[in-house]
Design an enzyme around this catalytic site. Structure first.
Site, mmCIF file in Angstrom:
data_model
loop_
_atom_site.group_PDB
_atom_site.id
_atom_site.type_symbol
_atom_site.label_atom_id
_atom_site.label_comp_id
_atom_site.label_asym_id
_atom_site.label_seq_id
_atom_site.Cartn_x
_atom_site.Cartn_y
_atom_site.Cartn_z
ATOM 1 N N SER A 161 0.659 -0.894 -0.161
ATOM 2 C CA SER A 161 -0.080 0.039 0.313
ATOM 3 C C SER A 161 0.716 1.648 -0.208
ATOM 4 C CB SER A 161 -1.137 0.016 0.932
ATOM 5 O OG SER A 161 -0.215 -0.491 2.145
ATOM 6 N N LYS A 197 11.915 -20.111 -13.738
ATOM 7 C CA LYS A 197 12.328 -20.722 -15.307
ATOM 8 C C LYS A 197 12.282 -22.720 -14.748
ATOM 9 C CE LYS A 197 16.487 -18.106 -17.049
ATOM 10 N NZ LYS A 197 16.035 -17.020 -16.192
ATOM 11 N N SER A 249 24.378 -19.897 -16.494
ATOM 12 C CA SER A 249 25.365 -19.950 -15.079
ATOM 13 C C SER A 249 24.827 -20.000 -14.312
ATOM 14 C CB SER A 249 26.366 -18.705 -15.323
ATOM 15 O OG SER A 249 25.050 -17.799 -15.657
ATOM 16 N N ASN A 291 20.257 -19.326 -12.800
ATOM 17 C CA ASN A 291 18.944 -20.036 -12.561
ATOM 18 C C ASN A 291 18.101 -21.783 -13.433
ATOM 19 O OD1 ASN A 291 18.684 -18.874 -10.316
ATOM 20 N ND2 ASN A 291 17.703 -16.720 -11.228
ATOM 21 N N GLN A 344 19.810 -24.675 -12.731
ATOM 22 C CA GLN A 344 18.653 -24.624 -11.387
ATOM 23 C C GLN A 344 17.769 -25.703 -12.065
ATOM 24 O OE1 GLN A 344 19.317 -22.690 -7.693
ATOM 25 N NE2 GLN A 344 20.508 -21.602 -9.584
ATOM 26 N N TYR A 389 20.269 -30.845 -6.539
ATOM 27 C CA TYR A 389 19.297 -30.994 -7.362
ATOM 28 C C TYR A 389 20.169 -32.419 -7.873
ATOM 29 C CZ TYR A 389 16.961 -26.562 -5.836
ATOM 30 O OH TYR A 389 16.289 -25.655 -5.469
ATOM 31 N N GLY A 409 15.589 -11.196 -20.684
ATOM 32 C CA GLY A 409 17.485 -11.239 -21.141
ATOM 33 C C GLY A 409 17.802 -12.108 -22.507
ATOM 34 N N GLU A 415 15.305 -4.159 -19.875
ATOM 35 C CA GLU A 415 16.702 -4.534 -19.564
ATOM 36 C C GLU A 415 17.853 -3.571 -19.035
ATOM 37 O OE1 GLU A 415 17.803 -6.198 -23.641
ATOM 38 O OE2 GLU A 415 17.556 -4.024 -24.081
ATOM 39 N N GLY A 456 23.038 -3.342 -21.205
ATOM 40 C CA GLY A 456 22.521 -4.539 -21.977
ATOM 41 C C GLY A 456 21.247 -4.641 -22.866
ATOM 42 N N ASP A 515 20.761 -4.911 -25.965
ATOM 43 C CA ASP A 515 19.955 -5.447 -27.191
ATOM 44 C C ASP A 515 18.831 -6.243 -27.331
ATOM 45 O OD1 ASP A 515 20.677 -8.009 -25.172
ATOM 46 O OD2 ASP A 515 20.050 -8.531 -27.026
ATOM 47 N N LYS A 543 9.639 -7.072 2.750
ATOM 48 C CA LYS A 543 10.611 -8.581 3.580
ATOM 49 C C LYS A 543 10.934 -9.433 2.444
ATOM 50 C CE LYS A 543 8.817 -5.902 6.768
ATOM 51 N NZ LYS A 543 9.646 -4.696 7.223
ATOM 52 N N SER A 581 11.513 -11.816 -10.845
ATOM 53 C CA SER A 581 11.018 -13.357 -11.876
ATOM 54 C C SER A 581 12.253 -14.377 -10.959
ATOM 55 C CB SER A 581 12.452 -12.523 -13.075
ATOM 56 O OG SER A 581 13.417 -11.809 -12.263
ATOM 57 N N ASN A 583 17.485 -15.596 -6.190
ATOM 58 C CA ASN A 583 18.960 -16.755 -6.220
ATOM 59 C C ASN A 583 19.419 -14.979 -6.127
ATOM 60 O OD1 ASN A 583 17.209 -18.939 -5.638
ATOM 61 N ND2 ASN A 583 17.391 -19.324 -8.275
#
Ligand SMILES: *Cc1c(COP(=O)(O)O)cnc(C)c1O
Length: 322
Positions: A30, A54, A79, A81, A84, A116, A180, A205, A209, A211, A274, A305, A308
């Protein structure tokens, strides 16, 4: 060219991932709504399994493997997400997974991928061409390569994030999505076009970067050197033909934001909501706040998104005085 995925592929993906992926919460602030005089709906993919959207695309793609593909396994290079996401999805589906990661990838991401059950092969990204290496191993072992964004099943899976958001809050005036390689953005745009046709879908973006923005404005895919930005999930050099085709057709504009604006976003999420959000996860929010679009009095969706980030890096980024 492979046919472009459609909204019905997003619907089919939603069925496949149901009960495996989390339906992530939509959160509000709020304080923020007052500050922006808008209604902002955060789709919190930082709370997705393995900590980012992902998982949706990876699980969708792997659920479509036939018996021979399941036996030979999946290979991916990433490299972060996507590594994983493939490792966890493969583990859940009983598929062997090989993940190529650069030696200098964040240790937490390498550890998580191994945790994993992924078979991680490290390579030197300054000496070795990862795509060539991946294709070699894939050919030797008969494995199926699942790329991080240039794949119809991956795009359709990522689109389920926006499908859930519209399902929960109804139509929106704007939807901000980080970009990305454009997998998330193009999947979300497919969902928006079907479920909220007047919604303006905006890609965001890092400034260093851009592009995607250059490609969008010039009408042809622009490739740039690996950009220097704290948004490590958006350090791609170029869109793919598939994501670019959807972005050109279904996305209204592409904005850029600075690294300082991403850090401001990380602080906002931590202090006010939080939540730990990784730098790349703040792109869409920073674009909504700083992008100059007239969002006042509008209903605004923001895809958060992922979350991590090493605690040490998090502390360094948010702890430094602004
Ligand atoms: C991969 C990733 C992105 C970028 O997604 P694309 O589909 O490549 O555009 C953004 N944020 C996070 C957290 C990611 O992991």
């Amino acid at each position: 060219m492979t046919p472009l995925p459609t909204f019905s592929d997003v619907v089919a993906a939603a069925e496949r991932i149901r009960g495996h992926a989390h339906q992530t919460p939509v959160l509000r602030s709020s304080t923020l709504d007052q500050r922006l005089a808008a209604q902002v709906f955060f789709k919190c993919e930082n709370f997705q399994r393995m900590g980012a959207f992902k998982f949706r695309g990876a699980f969708n793609a792997l659920s479509r493997f036939d018996a021979a593909q399941i036996q030979a396994g999946v290979i991916a290079f990433s490299s972060g997400n996507h590594a994983q996401a493939i490792a966890l999805s493969a583990q859940l589906l009983g598929i062997p997974a090989v993940i190529l990661m650069p030696q200098d990838a964040p240790q937490a991401k390498i550890d998580a991928t191994r945790g994993y059950g992924g078979d991680v092969i490290l390579f030197d990204r300054f000496q070795q061409d990862r795509e060539v290496l991946t294709r070699e191993i894939a050919a030797q072992r008969g494995m199926t390569l699942i790329p991080p964004f240039d794949h119809p099943d991956v795009i359709a899976g990522q689109g389920t994030a926006a499908k859930e958001l519209f399902g929960e809050v109804g139509e929106l005036d704007y939807l901000f999505v980080c970009m990305g390689g454009g997998g998330l953005l193009s999947g979300c745009a497919l969902a928006a076009r079907a479920l909220s046709p007047r919604c303006q879908v905006i890609g965001v973006e890092p400034e260093a970067g851009n592009d995607g923005q250059q490609s969008f404005r010039s009408g042809a895919i622009v490739r740039i050197p690996t950009p220097k930005t704290i948004a490590d999930g958006a350090q791609t050099q170029a869109l793919s033909e598939m994501t670019f085709a959807i972005v050109r057709r279904d996305v209204q504009d592409i904005l850029t934001v600075t690294d300082a604006q991403l850090v401001e976003g990380m602080r906002f999420f931590a202090e006010r909501m939080k939540m730990i959000v990784e730098p790349t996860g703040c792109l869409a929010f920073a674009g909504a706040v700083h992008g100059g679009l007239p969002i006042a009095s509008k209903r605004v969706g923001v895809i958060v998104s992922g979350g991590n980030v090493d605690l040490q890096r998090f502390g360094k980024l948010v702890g430094d005085a602004p």
